[in-house]
Write an enzyme that holds these catalytic residues in place. Structure first.
Site, PDB file in Angstrom:
ATOM      1  N   LYS A 189       0.837  -1.206   0.000  1.00 56.22           N
ATOM      2  CA  LYS A 189       0.000   0.000   0.000  1.00 56.22           C
ATOM      3  C   LYS A 189       0.867   1.248   0.000  1.00 56.22           C
ATOM      4  O   LYS A 189       1.864   1.317   0.715  1.00 56.22           O
ATOM      5  CB  LYS A 189      -0.903  -0.035   1.244  1.00 56.22           C
ATOM      6  CG  LYS A 189      -1.977   1.038   1.318  1.00 56.22           C
ATOM      7  CD  LYS A 189      -2.841   0.764   2.540  1.00 56.22           C
ATOM      8  CE  LYS A 189      -4.018   1.727   2.655  1.00 56.22           C
ATOM      9  NZ  LYS A 189      -4.890   1.368   3.801  1.00 56.22           N
ATOM     10  N   SER A 238      -9.806  -1.216   6.959  1.00 53.98           N
ATOM     11  CA  SER A 238      -9.228  -1.153   5.610  1.00 53.98           C
ATOM     12  C   SER A 238      -8.506  -2.404   5.145  1.00 53.98           C
ATOM     13  O   SER A 238      -8.109  -2.495   3.988  1.00 53.98           O
ATOM     14  CB  SER A 238      -8.281   0.049   5.512  1.00 53.98           C
ATOM     15  OG  SER A 238      -9.010   1.252   5.618  1.00 53.98           O
ATOM     16  N   SER A 298      -9.477   0.867   2.658  1.00 55.21           N
ATOM     17  CA  SER A 298      -8.700   1.675   1.729  1.00 55.21           C
ATOM     18  C   SER A 298      -7.537   0.917   1.106  1.00 55.21           C
ATOM     19  O   SER A 298      -6.856   1.430   0.228  1.00 55.21           O
ATOM     20  CB  SER A 298      -8.164   2.905   2.457  1.00 55.21           C
ATOM     21  OG  SER A 298      -7.299   2.530   3.520  1.00 55.21           O
TER      22      SER A 298
END
Length: 402
Positions: free
Chosen positions: A37, A138, A114
Protein backbone atom coordinates in the site's frame (compact mmCIF):
# COMPACT_ATOMS: atom_id res chain seq x y z
CA UNK A 1 16.52 -1.67 -6.67
CA UNK A 2 14.65 -1.31 -9.95
CA UNK A 3 12.49 1.80 -10.32
CA UNK A 4 10.35 1.89 -13.41
CA UNK A 5 7.00 3.08 -14.72
CA UNK A 6 4.35 0.43 -14.26
CA UNK A 7 1.36 0.32 -16.56
CA UNK A 8 -0.70 -2.28 -14.76
CA UNK A 9 -4.41 -2.64 -14.07
CA UNK A 10 -6.26 0.55 -13.17
CA UNK A 11 -6.57 1.13 -9.46
CA UNK A 12 -4.08 -1.58 -8.47
CA UNK A 13 -0.39 -0.69 -8.93
CA UNK A 14 1.01 2.84 -8.78
CA UNK A 15 3.21 4.20 -11.55
CA UNK A 16 5.92 5.21 -9.07
CA UNK A 17 8.13 3.16 -6.80
CA UNK A 18 10.29 0.03 -7.11
CA UNK A 19 9.31 -2.99 -9.16
CA UNK A 20 10.58 -6.57 -8.87
CA UNK A 21 12.95 -5.56 -6.10
CA UNK A 22 14.42 -8.38 -4.01
CA UNK A 23 17.01 -7.78 -1.30
CA UNK A 24 17.31 -11.35 0.02
CA UNK A 25 17.27 -14.62 -1.91
CA UNK A 26 16.51 -16.71 1.16
CA UNK A 27 14.02 -16.65 4.01
CA UNK A 28 10.69 -18.07 5.07
CA UNK A 29 8.88 -15.97 2.45
CA UNK A 30 11.39 -16.53 -0.37
CA UNK A 31 9.99 -15.56 -3.81
CA UNK A 32 6.62 -14.51 -2.36
CA UNK A 33 5.37 -11.53 -4.35
CA UNK A 34 4.64 -8.50 -2.17
CA UNK A 35 2.23 -5.68 -3.02
CA UNK A 36 2.61 -2.66 -0.70
CA UNK A 37 0.00 0.00 0.00
CA UNK A 38 1.32 3.41 -1.00
CA UNK A 39 1.64 4.66 2.57
CA UNK A 40 4.76 2.67 3.53
CA UNK A 41 8.17 4.29 3.21
CA UNK A 42 10.80 2.78 0.92
CA UNK A 43 14.20 4.46 1.05
CA UNK A 44 14.69 6.90 -1.80
CA UNK A 45 11.04 6.74 -2.90
CA UNK A 46 8.03 9.01 -2.46
CA UNK A 47 4.48 8.06 -1.47
CA UNK A 48 1.23 9.54 -2.72
CA UNK A 49 -1.07 8.24 0.04
CA UNK A 50 -3.66 8.22 -2.74
CA UNK A 51 -3.49 11.96 -3.39
CA UNK A 52 -1.48 13.84 -6.08
CA UNK A 53 -1.08 16.90 -3.82
CA UNK A 54 0.54 14.74 -1.16
CA UNK A 55 2.82 13.12 -3.74
CA UNK A 56 3.89 16.50 -5.14
CA UNK A 57 4.90 17.75 -1.68
CA UNK A 58 6.48 14.48 -0.54
CA UNK A 59 10.22 14.04 -0.16
CA UNK A 60 12.07 10.75 -0.78
CA UNK A 61 12.09 8.55 2.32
CA UNK A 62 15.31 8.41 4.33
CA UNK A 63 14.60 4.89 5.58
CA UNK A 64 12.41 1.94 4.62
CA UNK A 65 9.56 1.09 7.00
CA UNK A 66 10.63 -1.74 9.31
CA UNK A 67 7.56 -3.81 8.36
CA UNK A 68 8.61 -3.69 4.70
CA UNK A 69 12.25 -4.33 5.61
CA UNK A 70 11.32 -7.41 7.61
CA UNK A 71 9.33 -8.87 4.73
CA UNK A 72 12.14 -8.13 2.26
CA UNK A 73 14.67 -9.76 4.60
CA UNK A 74 12.42 -12.83 4.63
CA UNK A 75 12.86 -13.14 0.85
CA UNK A 76 9.84 -11.31 -0.59
CA UNK A 77 9.87 -9.78 -4.07
CA UNK A 78 8.53 -6.22 -4.00
CA UNK A 79 6.11 -6.03 -6.95
CA UNK A 80 5.08 -2.42 -6.46
CA UNK A 81 3.23 0.20 -4.50
CA UNK A 82 -0.54 -0.20 -4.65
CA UNK A 83 -3.28 2.40 -4.80
CA UNK A 84 -5.25 3.44 -1.76
CA UNK A 85 -8.26 5.64 -1.13
CA UNK A 86 -7.11 9.19 -0.36
CA UNK A 87 -5.04 9.23 2.84
CA UNK A 88 -6.69 5.88 3.60
CA UNK A 89 -9.82 7.72 4.79
CA UNK A 90 -12.41 5.51 3.09
CA UNK A 91 -13.71 1.95 3.08
CA UNK A 92 -15.00 2.11 -0.50
CA UNK A 93 -11.98 1.31 -2.68
CA UNK A 94 -12.36 4.08 -5.25
CA UNK A 95 -9.85 6.84 -5.86
CA UNK A 96 -11.03 9.90 -7.78
CA UNK A 97 -7.50 10.51 -9.07
CA UNK A 98 -6.25 7.00 -9.84
CA UNK A 99 -9.40 4.97 -10.40
CA UNK A 100 -11.18 2.09 -8.68
CA UNK A 101 -9.77 -1.42 -8.56
CA UNK A 102 -12.36 -3.84 -9.91
CA UNK A 103 -12.88 -6.88 -7.71
CA UNK A 104 -11.05 -9.78 -9.41
CA UNK A 105 -13.41 -12.28 -7.77
CA UNK A 106 -16.62 -10.39 -8.54
CA UNK A 107 -16.54 -8.45 -11.79
CA UNK A 108 -18.26 -5.10 -11.76
CA UNK A 109 -17.95 -4.80 -7.99
CA UNK A 110 -15.56 -2.91 -5.70
CA UNK A 111 -12.64 -4.33 -3.77
CA UNK A 112 -13.33 -2.23 -0.70
CA UNK A 113 -10.86 0.16 0.85
CA UNK A 114 -8.70 1.67 1.73
CA UNK A 115 -6.20 -1.12 0.99
CA UNK A 116 -7.89 -1.66 -2.37
CA UNK A 117 -4.82 -2.08 -4.57
CA UNK A 118 -3.18 -4.59 -2.24
CA UNK A 119 -6.41 -6.62 -2.09
CA UNK A 120 -6.92 -6.53 -5.86
CA UNK A 121 -3.30 -7.57 -6.46
CA UNK A 122 -3.65 -10.65 -4.23
CA UNK A 123 -7.15 -11.58 -5.40
CA UNK A 124 -6.01 -11.19 -9.02
CA UNK A 125 -2.90 -13.37 -8.51
CA UNK A 126 -0.57 -10.45 -9.17
CA UNK A 127 0.88 -10.82 -5.66
CA UNK A 128 0.95 -13.38 -2.88
CA UNK A 129 0.95 -10.93 0.04
CA UNK A 130 -0.86 -7.61 0.17
CA UNK A 131 0.60 -5.32 2.82
CA UNK A 132 -1.78 -2.62 3.96
CA UNK A 133 -3.14 -0.75 6.92
CA UNK A 134 -6.33 -1.09 8.93
CA UNK A 135 -7.63 1.87 10.91
CA UNK A 136 -11.38 1.45 10.63
CA UNK A 137 -11.54 -1.74 8.57
CA UNK A 138 -9.23 -1.15 5.61
CA UNK A 139 -7.88 -4.72 5.61
CA UNK A 140 -10.97 -6.53 6.88
CA UNK A 141 -13.46 -5.02 4.42
CA UNK A 142 -11.37 -5.77 1.28
CA UNK A 143 -10.73 -9.27 2.66
CA UNK A 144 -14.48 -9.85 2.96
CA UNK A 145 -15.33 -8.36 -0.43
CA UNK A 146 -12.52 -10.12 -2.33
CA UNK A 147 -12.62 -13.52 -0.63
CA UNK A 148 -9.22 -13.23 1.05
CA UNK A 149 -7.77 -13.98 4.45
CA UNK A 150 -6.85 -10.77 6.20
CA UNK A 151 -5.71 -9.64 9.63
CA UNK A 152 -5.97 -6.45 11.59
CA UNK A 153 -3.39 -7.11 14.35
CA UNK A 154 -3.66 -5.85 17.91
CA UNK A 155 -2.96 -2.16 18.11
CA UNK A 156 0.73 -1.25 18.39
CA UNK A 157 2.09 -4.81 18.31
CA UNK A 158 3.79 -4.02 14.98
CA UNK A 159 6.00 -0.95 14.66
CA UNK A 160 4.48 1.82 12.53
CA UNK A 161 7.68 3.66 11.65
CA UNK A 162 7.77 4.80 8.04
CA UNK A 163 3.99 4.76 7.82
CA UNK A 164 1.91 7.73 6.72
CA UNK A 165 -0.59 7.97 9.58
CA UNK A 166 -4.33 8.42 9.40
CA UNK A 167 -5.40 8.15 13.04
CA UNK A 168 -2.52 6.82 15.18
CA UNK A 169 -4.70 5.60 18.09
CA UNK A 170 -6.29 3.13 15.65
CA UNK A 171 -3.77 2.64 12.81
CA UNK A 172 -2.43 -0.91 12.42
CA UNK A 173 -0.23 -2.69 9.89
CA UNK A 174 -2.19 -5.57 8.33
CA UNK A 175 -1.96 -7.97 5.42
CA UNK A 176 -3.99 -10.07 2.98
CA UNK A 177 -3.36 -13.51 1.46
CA UNK A 178 -5.23 -16.25 -0.38
CA UNK A 179 -4.50 -18.85 2.31
CA UNK A 180 -4.60 -18.98 6.09
CA UNK A 181 -1.23 -20.74 6.10
CA UNK A 182 0.50 -17.85 4.34
CA UNK A 183 -1.33 -15.33 6.52
CA UNK A 184 0.21 -17.07 9.54
CA UNK A 185 3.68 -17.26 7.96
CA UNK A 186 3.67 -13.51 7.40
CA UNK A 187 2.69 -13.12 11.05
CA UNK A 188 5.77 -15.11 12.05
CA UNK A 189 7.86 -12.43 10.31
CA UNK A 190 6.01 -9.29 11.35
CA UNK A 191 4.67 -10.06 14.81
CA UNK A 192 6.76 -9.99 17.98
CA UNK A 193 7.29 -13.09 20.08
CA UNK A 194 4.00 -14.15 21.70
CA UNK A 195 2.71 -17.20 23.50
CA UNK A 196 0.62 -19.37 21.18
CA UNK A 197 -2.33 -20.74 23.09
CA UNK A 198 -4.84 -23.34 22.00
CA UNK A 199 -8.09 -21.44 21.40
CA UNK A 200 -10.81 -23.73 22.70
CA UNK A 201 -13.75 -21.39 23.38
CA UNK A 202 -16.02 -19.71 20.83
CA UNK A 203 -17.82 -16.61 22.09
CA UNK A 204 -21.06 -15.68 20.36
CA UNK A 205 -22.87 -12.33 20.37
CA UNK A 206 -26.27 -12.95 18.77
CA UNK A 207 -27.25 -9.26 18.38
CA UNK A 208 -24.37 -8.81 15.92
CA UNK A 209 -26.17 -11.02 13.41
CA UNK A 210 -28.94 -8.44 13.18
CA UNK A 211 -26.42 -5.92 11.82
CA UNK A 212 -25.99 -7.75 8.50
CA UNK A 213 -28.22 -7.78 5.44
CA UNK A 214 -31.31 -10.01 5.92
CA UNK A 215 -30.21 -12.14 2.96
CA UNK A 216 -26.91 -12.92 4.69
CA UNK A 217 -28.23 -13.74 8.15
CA UNK A 218 -29.09 -17.37 7.33
CA UNK A 219 -25.72 -18.08 5.61
CA UNK A 220 -23.91 -16.47 8.54
CA UNK A 221 -25.77 -18.62 11.05
CA UNK A 222 -24.91 -21.66 8.92
CA UNK A 223 -21.24 -20.67 9.11
CA UNK A 224 -21.55 -20.40 12.89
CA UNK A 225 -23.18 -23.84 13.02
CA UNK A 226 -20.31 -25.26 10.98
CA UNK A 227 -17.70 -23.50 13.14
CA UNK A 228 -19.04 -24.53 16.54
CA UNK A 229 -17.93 -28.20 16.54
CA UNK A 230 -14.30 -27.14 16.12
CA UNK A 231 -14.35 -25.50 19.55
CA UNK A 232 -14.63 -27.43 22.80
CA UNK A 233 -16.57 -24.70 24.61
CA UNK A 234 -19.14 -22.11 23.59
CA UNK A 235 -20.38 -19.13 25.54
CA UNK A 236 -22.51 -16.09 24.98
CA UNK A 237 -21.07 -12.60 24.91
CA UNK A 238 -22.55 -10.73 27.83
CA UNK A 239 -23.87 -7.45 26.42
CA UNK A 240 -25.44 -5.55 29.33
CA UNK A 241 -27.03 -2.88 27.17
CA UNK A 242 -28.06 -3.31 23.53
CA UNK A 243 -27.69 0.46 23.02
CA UNK A 244 -23.92 0.00 23.22
CA UNK A 245 -24.07 -1.44 19.69
CA UNK A 246 -25.81 1.64 18.35
CA UNK A 247 -23.11 3.87 19.87
CA UNK A 248 -20.20 2.03 18.26
CA UNK A 249 -20.06 3.72 14.87
CA UNK A 250 -20.51 7.29 16.06
CA UNK A 251 -18.00 6.89 18.88
CA UNK A 252 -15.42 5.50 16.49
CA UNK A 253 -16.17 8.23 13.94
CA UNK A 254 -15.53 10.90 16.57
CA UNK A 255 -12.36 9.41 18.04
CA UNK A 256 -10.91 8.64 14.62
CA UNK A 257 -11.85 12.11 13.38
CA UNK A 258 -10.24 13.87 16.33
CA UNK A 259 -7.04 11.90 15.82
CA UNK A 260 -7.03 12.70 12.09
CA UNK A 261 -7.49 16.39 12.79
CA UNK A 262 -4.52 16.40 15.17
CA UNK A 263 -2.27 14.71 12.61
CA UNK A 264 -3.33 16.42 9.39
CA UNK A 265 -4.81 19.78 10.43
CA UNK A 266 -1.90 21.90 9.18
CA UNK A 267 -1.62 20.14 5.84
CA UNK A 268 -5.38 20.25 5.24
CA UNK A 269 -5.44 23.99 5.79
CA UNK A 270 -2.45 25.04 3.67
CA UNK A 271 -3.65 28.22 1.93
CA UNK A 272 -1.09 28.12 -0.88
CA UNK A 273 -1.68 24.49 -1.93
CA UNK A 274 -5.13 23.33 -0.74
CA UNK A 275 -5.37 19.56 -1.32
CA UNK A 276 -8.08 18.33 -3.68
CA UNK A 277 -10.23 15.43 -2.49
CA UNK A 278 -13.21 13.44 -3.66
CA UNK A 279 -16.37 15.11 -2.29
CA UNK A 280 -17.14 12.40 0.27
CA UNK A 281 -13.58 12.40 1.63
CA UNK A 282 -13.44 16.22 1.65
CA UNK A 283 -16.65 16.22 3.72
CA UNK A 284 -15.12 13.69 6.10
CA UNK A 285 -12.04 15.86 6.68
CA UNK A 286 -14.28 18.89 7.23
CA UNK A 287 -16.26 16.93 9.80
CA UNK A 288 -13.08 15.81 11.55
CA UNK A 289 -11.83 19.38 11.89
CA UNK A 290 -15.17 20.47 13.40
CA UNK A 291 -15.33 17.83 16.15
CA UNK A 292 -15.13 19.09 19.73
CA UNK A 293 -13.29 18.01 22.86
CA UNK A 294 -16.64 17.32 24.54
CA UNK A 295 -17.66 14.93 21.76
CA UNK A 296 -14.31 13.20 22.15
CA UNK A 297 -14.83 12.86 25.91
CA UNK A 298 -18.22 11.21 25.44
CA UNK A 299 -16.85 8.87 22.77
CA UNK A 300 -13.95 7.89 25.03
CA UNK A 301 -16.50 6.82 27.63
CA UNK A 302 -18.06 4.43 25.11
CA UNK A 303 -14.60 3.12 24.20
CA UNK A 304 -13.86 2.42 27.85
CA UNK A 305 -17.10 0.48 28.18
CA UNK A 306 -16.19 -1.67 25.17
CA UNK A 307 -12.68 -2.29 26.44
CA UNK A 308 -14.17 -3.46 29.73
CA UNK A 309 -16.65 -5.71 27.90
CA UNK A 310 -13.96 -7.34 25.77
CA UNK A 311 -11.75 -7.92 28.81
CA UNK A 312 -14.70 -9.55 30.58
CA UNK A 313 -15.76 -11.76 27.68
CA UNK A 314 -12.48 -12.77 26.03
CA UNK A 315 -9.20 -14.24 27.27
CA UNK A 316 -6.10 -15.90 25.81
CA UNK A 317 -8.00 -19.08 24.88
CA UNK A 318 -11.26 -17.65 23.54
CA UNK A 319 -12.32 -15.82 20.40
CA UNK A 320 -15.41 -13.93 19.31
CA UNK A 321 -17.32 -15.00 16.19
CA UNK A 322 -18.58 -11.94 14.34
CA UNK A 323 -19.68 -10.75 10.90
CA UNK A 324 -16.96 -8.82 9.05
CA UNK A 325 -19.22 -6.82 6.75
CA UNK A 326 -23.00 -6.31 6.60
CA UNK A 327 -23.10 -6.99 2.83
CA UNK A 328 -21.05 -8.52 0.08
CA UNK A 329 -19.13 -6.19 -2.26
CA UNK A 330 -21.23 -3.35 -3.66
CA UNK A 331 -21.26 -2.64 -7.38
CA UNK A 332 -18.76 -0.18 -8.82
CA UNK A 333 -20.25 3.30 -8.71
CA UNK A 334 -22.95 2.42 -6.16
CA UNK A 335 -23.81 4.95 -3.47
CA UNK A 336 -22.25 3.50 -0.30
CA UNK A 337 -22.67 6.53 1.95
CA UNK A 338 -25.25 4.81 4.19
CA UNK A 339 -23.31 1.54 4.17
CA UNK A 340 -20.22 3.18 5.66
CA UNK A 341 -21.66 3.58 9.16
CA UNK A 342 -23.17 0.08 9.06
CA UNK A 343 -19.71 -1.32 8.32
CA UNK A 344 -18.10 0.73 11.09
CA UNK A 345 -20.61 -0.57 13.64
CA UNK A 346 -19.04 -4.00 13.10
CA UNK A 347 -15.43 -3.00 12.50
CA UNK A 348 -15.24 -0.57 15.44
CA UNK A 349 -15.37 -3.36 18.02
CA UNK A 350 -11.77 -4.38 17.33
CA UNK A 351 -10.65 -0.79 16.84
CA UNK A 352 -12.05 0.54 20.08
CA UNK A 353 -10.83 -2.46 22.10
CA UNK A 354 -7.38 -2.62 20.41
CA UNK A 355 -8.08 -6.28 19.58
CA UNK A 356 -6.84 -8.59 16.83
CA UNK A 357 -9.30 -9.66 14.13
CA UNK A 358 -8.94 -12.13 11.25
CA UNK A 359 -11.34 -12.50 8.32
CA UNK A 360 -11.89 -16.02 7.01
CA UNK A 361 -13.46 -16.18 3.51
CA UNK A 362 -15.18 -19.51 4.13
CA UNK A 363 -18.73 -18.82 2.97
CA UNK A 364 -20.10 -20.55 -0.10
CA UNK A 365 -22.98 -18.33 -1.17
CA UNK A 366 -25.36 -19.49 -3.89
CA UNK A 367 -24.74 -16.32 -5.93
CA UNK A 368 -20.97 -16.83 -5.85
CA UNK A 369 -20.24 -13.59 -4.02
CA UNK A 370 -17.21 -13.75 -1.71
CA UNK A 371 -18.17 -13.66 1.95
CA UNK A 372 -17.13 -15.12 5.29
CA UNK A 373 -16.80 -14.17 8.93
CA UNK A 374 -14.27 -12.97 11.47
CA UNK A 375 -12.68 -14.26 14.63
CA UNK A 376 -11.47 -11.71 17.17
CA UNK A 377 -9.16 -12.10 20.15
CA UNK A 378 -8.14 -9.65 22.85
CA UNK A 379 -4.96 -7.60 22.62
CA UNK A 380 -1.61 -9.37 22.17
CA UNK A 381 -3.09 -12.74 21.18
CA UNK A 382 -2.35 -12.31 17.47
CA UNK A 383 -0.33 -15.49 16.96
CA UNK A 384 -2.88 -17.60 18.80
CA UNK A 385 -5.56 -16.12 16.55
CA UNK A 386 -3.58 -16.82 13.37
CA UNK A 387 -2.91 -20.42 14.44
CA UNK A 388 -6.61 -20.86 15.20
CA UNK A 389 -7.58 -19.42 11.80
CA UNK A 390 -5.20 -21.80 10.00
CA UNK A 391 -6.56 -24.81 11.86
CA UNK A 392 -10.18 -23.75 11.38
CA UNK A 393 -9.68 -23.22 7.63
CA UNK A 394 -8.21 -26.74 7.41
CA UNK A 395 -11.17 -28.06 9.43
CA UNK A 396 -13.63 -26.42 7.02
CA UNK A 397 -11.78 -27.92 4.05
CA UNK A 398 -11.85 -31.39 5.59
CA UNK A 399 -15.55 -31.09 6.40
CA UNK A 400 -16.26 -30.07 2.81
CA UNK A 401 -14.32 -33.07 1.46
CA UNK A 402 -16.19 -35.49 3.70
Amino acid sequence: MNTQLKTKNTGIFCDHGPSNWQSSQTGTLSTKRLAVKDVFAVKGERNSAGNPCWFKAAKPAQQTASSVNNLMDAGCVFKGFTHTDELAYSLEGNNIHYGAAQNPNLKGHVCGGSSMGSAAAVAGNLADIGLGTDTGGSIRIPASYCGLFGIRPSHNVIEKDGLIPLAPPFDTVGWLTQSAELLEKVGDVLLPSQAINSVNTLVICEPLFELVSPALQAPLKQLLKKTKPYFKHHKNFELPNISLLSELADSFRILQGRAIAKVHKDWLQLPEHPPQFAPAIAARFKMALALTAQEEKEALNVQTQWQTLIAKNLNSTSCLFLPTTPTTAPKLGADTSALRMQIITLSAIAGLSRSAQVHLPLANLANGHPYGFSLMMSHNNDKSLLACATQLAAYFKQETLT
